[in-house]
Every structure is written in structure tokens, then in C-alpha cells.
Design a protein around this motif. Sequence first.
Motif, PDB file in Angstrom:
ATOM      1  N   SER A 172     -15.546  36.377  83.913  1.00  0.00           N
ATOM      2  CA  SER A 172     -14.977  35.226  84.964  1.00  0.00           C
ATOM      3  C   SER A 172     -14.357  34.119  83.653  1.00  0.00           C
ATOM      4  N   ASN A 173     -14.021  33.622  82.770  1.00  0.00           N
ATOM      5  CA  ASN A 173     -13.471  32.906  81.797  1.00  0.00           C
ATOM      6  C   ASN A 173     -12.381  34.130  81.366  1.00  0.00           C
ATOM      7  N   PHE A 174     -10.964  33.585  81.987  1.00  0.00           N
ATOM      8  CA  PHE A 174     -10.118  34.759  81.518  1.00  0.00           C
ATOM      9  C   PHE A 174      -9.191  33.733  79.748  1.00  0.00           C
ATOM     10  N   GLY A 175      -9.121  34.405  78.328  1.00  0.00           N
ATOM     11  CA  GLY A 175      -8.946  33.545  77.611  1.00  0.00           C
ATOM     12  C   GLY A 175      -8.533  31.888  77.168  1.00  0.00           C
TER      13      GLY A 175
END
Lengths: 341, 333
Positions: B273-276
Amino acid sequence: MSKSEQSKAKAPLLEVKGLETSFSIEGKDYNAVDGVSFTVDRGKVVGIVGESGCGKSVMSLSVMQLLPKGIGKIRNGEVLFDGEEIQSFNEKQMNQIRGKDMAMIFQEPMTSLNPVFTIGYQIEEVLHNHFKLSKKEARNKSVQLLSAVGIPRAAKIVDEYPHQLSGGMRQRVMIAMAIACQPKLLIADEPTTALDVTVQAQILELLKDIQTKNDMGIVLITHDLGVVAESCDEVIVMYAGKIVEKTDVESLFTKPKHPYTKLMMGSIPRLEEDTEKLETIKGIVPSLTKMPQVGCRFANRCPKAMPECTEITPQLEENEQGHEVACLLYETSHPKEGVLG
Amino acid sequence: MSITENKSTKTQNLLEVKDLKMHFPVKGGFFRRTIGNVKAVDGVTFDIKKGETLGLVGESGCGKSTTGRSILRLLNPSAGSVIFDDQDITNVNGKKLRDIRKDIQMVFQDPYASLNPMQMVGNIVSEPIKNYYKNKKEEEMKEEVMELLNKVGLPEDAYYKYAHEFSGGQRQRIGIARALALRPKLIIADEPVSALDVSVQSQVLNLLNELQDEFDLTYLFIAHDLSVVKHMSDRIGVMYLGNVVEVADKHSIYKDPLHPYTQALISAVPDASNFGQKRERIVLQGDVPSPENPPSGCPFHTRCPKAMDKCSSIKPQLKEVKPGQHVACILYD
Ligand SMILES: Nc1ncnc2c1ncn2[C@@H]1O[C@H](COP(=O)(O)OP(=O)(O)OP(=O)(O)O)[C@@H](O)[C@H]1O
Ligand SMILES: Nc1ncnc2c1ncn2[C@@H]1O[C@H](COP(=O)(O)OP(=O)(O)OP(=O)(O)O)[C@@H](O)[C@H]1O
Ligand SMILES: [Mg+2]
Ligand SMILES: [Mg+2]
């Protein structure tokens, strides 16, 4: 800057156009990669995901021109590296850029390290192939590389053999070899799958560092959606040799479109969420020799399949800005109201 | 089924493992004398309530499989005790051991290696029944096996096919059917889905969950993939170098891990759930020490970011630090 250099600088780092790679099975050729197109820009990480056997490794081996000789071949399409068409390069020309400008980390570290040579020898060989270095310089450089990938006692390990190292350490050696010449493009095929999560975290961090320092482009093949989310800029979803969806990483997670993508993402448990029941995909992928040549290859397993899905081959089309999908549900010429979502 | 109802029936322990040790002798020299010990399991304590799933996680080589094999008595533990269904089974032998083995079954990681590819599936699944119920009628047995195959989602004609004719996921179903044949109380599943492709993995995980409800099973679920373990388990035990360093409810392990190793392990798992975004990550230094020569004191002190002087001399014991959360670390003494 000359005109040709200018256009070269503007060209994407890697451009693959309509790539078809076939294997000869009992005298007939079958496409394991079937019309794949994508680009990788400098400084970007493009992730490739998809079920086992969908053609991720074959695609990478095609770009590197490392397909098994006499069995696999590029049948169609173009591979442009730094603006230059390379799929027609001969072995000698490829040897000049392979390892130096483009490098690969292979899925199985044990088969790609030579058991009879020391770790140091194998890294130094890569360096000698591409640079004029004295023995001592090459040795120093390989110790440096080994410490850079987090190998303790690097000065000792250079003299050891692959079997003396743990799986995680061997994988780090592979990475050291791949980045030895600071390549512009790195293809990493499941680089951390065999590793424990704490080691994986170290290695992904390391790749990120090198990437930002050198503006390297990376193709990252992985089945781990967490790795995709945290490391990739763009993502390609493959199914049975074709790209079914291509988008930026955030859209993939917030609004996946292709029914396969949705099911795949729902079938993997996530640490940050609780799911009662995981999604499953019924049936199996058709084998290479039984692949339907017309229609969508996912149709026989797709919960949203319509009668025309087995008759019309969906094309990869932009559905929203920067978000491409190959599915009749989204094709503008096939408006199917009420079935979306 | 409501959650409270579930809880109240899950109070009795089916399995209690106390300070279990499994040391393998290392032989060397001309006379093959014992020159050392691999302390594969070096003081493991946990319990599992009836109907519960306890997950066991930890990195490669930390002793998860050895723990499972010692409970099943495929190995004879060097020390400690295993209480199953109120019976001390640590040293039982002969007929008693045979009886116990009816109640505890194992599902293995590699469906390819654990089944004889040249044997008919019907025979593979009925073998344990034949073993224990010599007088059972052929007919009756076949019916039972057919029903089992049906329960694990295999077609009826699977009975007459050979294991090598099936895909990885199907073979794992065969393995599960065989494990169920004697209606065991406890199933030890050692990396049951690690060899499977993700789309098949979810089918097997769902199946294990359905069977648990239907047959009232208790699971010891061993895996190195934390997301899979969290999905399957009620509580999770975290192992490091032959020791359980923390046992707690799965949400506490994920949201509020207390042992520095658990904290590092959880922070290393990439978050979908943690993009970039760069996440604060506890990156451990160095490699896991060898179980042949483990560090003195706390097994984790050589890599622990919070280690103090006394950690190298005192081996911390598991203590209940918060309700239901047991931690082996001096920080909480
Ligand atoms: N040397 C070969 N000869 C014949 N077929 C091959 C060969 N190598 C790969 N294939 C076939 O090509 C297809 C694509 O395989 P590939 O290895 O690219 O899959 P993959 O996506 O990398 O899978 P995985 O996730 O399991 O690594 C498969 O159907 C495979 O059987
Ligand atoms: N029969 C044996 N003889 C000697 N050493 C052993 C034996 N079995 C296991 N070991 C050692 O004991 C340690 C624990 O092994 P075990 O297989 O229990 O680990 P694990 O946690 O299951 O690892 P993995 O995640 O890789 O399956 C390892 O160092 C292993 O090499
Ligand atoms: Mg592959
Ligand atoms: Mg194991």
C-alpha cells in the motif's frame, strides 16, 4: 552535440517493439513472447509481473540475446537500446554492450556462477572484458564491489568459491557482477526471490542507490506485489506471452482494470490488510502448443468473459492517460455498459 | 460463526512445547567423533489451543522445520517436552507413538518430492488408513478416499491417476487429502505453499481454511512469508537462530512488535500500500550467526540495533509483556 547524438539522448533507454520470441517444439515454432512492446526510460524502474510461464524470463533473455541457441529465436520485432537497433547485432557486437551497458541478474544464481572459479576471478573477468585494468586494479575493484553489495569480509571472500557462500551471498555476488561496469540498463529477474526478507530489503535498497547515482534504467521481474509497490515506477502485467495491462504503479494498485490483474492482486495475501478469503483463478494457462491464436488468452478462465472474447483478439489500448489495457470490456469499439467494474 | 463464540471454545491447549531443544551432532576427524553441535532448536516454547492456527515464521535455517519434525517425533528432541492432548509425548515409543502419529499429521513443502509419482493417487491417500485399520473393507476405504478427494477439490477420477499427472497445486491437494485420511487433530504444515505459483497458492490456502472449519483442525503453520503466515494464523511465533523470540496475536506482531528482531523483520517486508515512498526501515547488519556456534546470551545481540552490554551474557526468557504477548528480550525485564 551533433544531431545524431541529440536524437540518441532523447530516445528511450530501451524500446521493445512488437517482440515475438519463439521456441521450436517438435519441429514447430511457438511464440512464448507474442507481440510485446514497451519502453524503459533512464532512471526508471519498470516492473514485470505475471504467472509462472507467462514469458517474463524469455522476454529478458531476448533483449539480452541470450536465448538458448537453436531452440529459441526472435521471430519478429525490434529491440532498440539507446536509440540503436540491436536485435540484428552479431555476437561480437553484443559482447561489447552486454555486461557493460546492459547487464542482467539471473533468476537462478547457482547456475550462473561458475563453481570452479573463485568469486574474485569471476568479477575480475567481467572487468577485464570491458576495461583496461591492471590485475591489482581489478582485484581492488572487485573487493570494493563486494563490500558495496554488503558482503562482510570482502577481501577474504574474493578468494572463495561459490559453494562456500550462502544463497543470499551468492545472489549478492551476482549483483556485484551485474553492476561492475555501471550499466545503463539492468534487467533483474526475480533478484530477491530466494532471499530472506531482511536480506531482500538490503539488496533492494542497494539497487535503488546505484540506480539514482547512475541514472540507470531497471527492468524488475518479480511476483512480490510489495516489491512492485515500493520499487517500481511503471508496471507491465503479462499473461500467456502478451501484455494485458501497462500503467504507473499507483494506478495498478488503486484502479487495476484487466480481470486477470484484479484476480491476481486479490489472490495474494497482504500484510497491511486482512482478507477473509483470497481470490482464486480457476483453470490453468493453456500450454504453448495449445495457445488459442484468436481471441483473448485469458477468456477460458475469466469470470467476465463474453462470447466474443474467444473470437476477437483484444489490443493493448490506452484507456486512461498512461493506463493501457488489452480487454474487450474496455475497447471503445465494444462498449459493454454495466459489465465494467 | 461469531468471534466471541470462537474464542470461548479455544481455551484448551492441544499442544504445549516447553523449552524444546534439538541439537545435531557434528562429526569430524578420523574417528568420526562428535566435535560439536548444531543447535538447530535451542529452547523453543509455545502452545496451541484447540482449533487455533499458530504460525511460525523466521528466516532460512532458524529451526522452523526442525521444530515441526521434533513435535511429530520424526526426530528425538535433545531436551524439553512436548505435551499433546494432555499427554507427555516427548519420550513415548512403540504403540503409543504410533497412536500419537494418527493424531498429528504433516503437510510438506514440496508436493513433488513428498509423493511417489509412480503410485496411484487412490493408493497414496489410502495408505495411512491401511496402515492403521488393517481390517477395513476395501469398499469402505475406497468410499472414504473418494470423499476425501472430493473434499480437497480433486475430481473423482483422480483416484485412478498417478501423482505425476497432476500440477503442483493438485499434488499439494493430494498431500492434504493423505494428511486428513486418519482424521488427525493437529496438522503441521511446513511451507505448504512455498513451491506454488501465486494463483495456485491462494487455492490451497483457502482450502486449508475451509478444512479447518469442517474437520475442527488445529494447525501449526510454518512459512517464511509473513503475509501468508499472517493471513492464515491466529497467533504468530517468531523464531531466530533456534529460539522463539516473540509470540503474540497476529495483529500485535504486525502493528506493535516488541522484540527488536520482530521489528526489523516486519519493517523489511515491502508494503503493497506504499507506492514509491521511502519507508523507515530497520536494516540489520551482518549475517545470521551459525547455529553451530551461536552467540552467548541473547542469540540476536550480535545484530541487534538496541543491544546493551549485558545482552551478551544473559539469555532472556520468554515473558508475557502485554496480555497475550510474550517476548524474550532484556529491554522488557
Ligand atoms: N528452453 C525452452 N524451450 C522450450 N520452451 C521454453 C524454454 N524456455 C522457456 N520456455 C517456455 O516459454 C514460456 C515462457 O517461459 P518463461 O521462463 O519466460 O516464464 P516466466 O514468466 O519467466 O516464468 P517464471 O515466473 O516461472 O520464471 C513457457 O511456456 C516455457 O515453458
Ligand atoms: N539432520 C540435520 N543434521 C545437522 N544439521 C541439521 C539437520 N537438520 C537441520 N539442520 C540444521 O539446523 C538448522 C535449522 O534447520 P531447519 O531446516 O529447521 O530450518 P528452517 O527454519 O526450516 O529453514 P528453511 O526456512 O530454510 O526451511 C540449520 O542450520 C540446518 O542446517
Ligand atoms: Mg522466469
Ligand atoms: Mg524449513
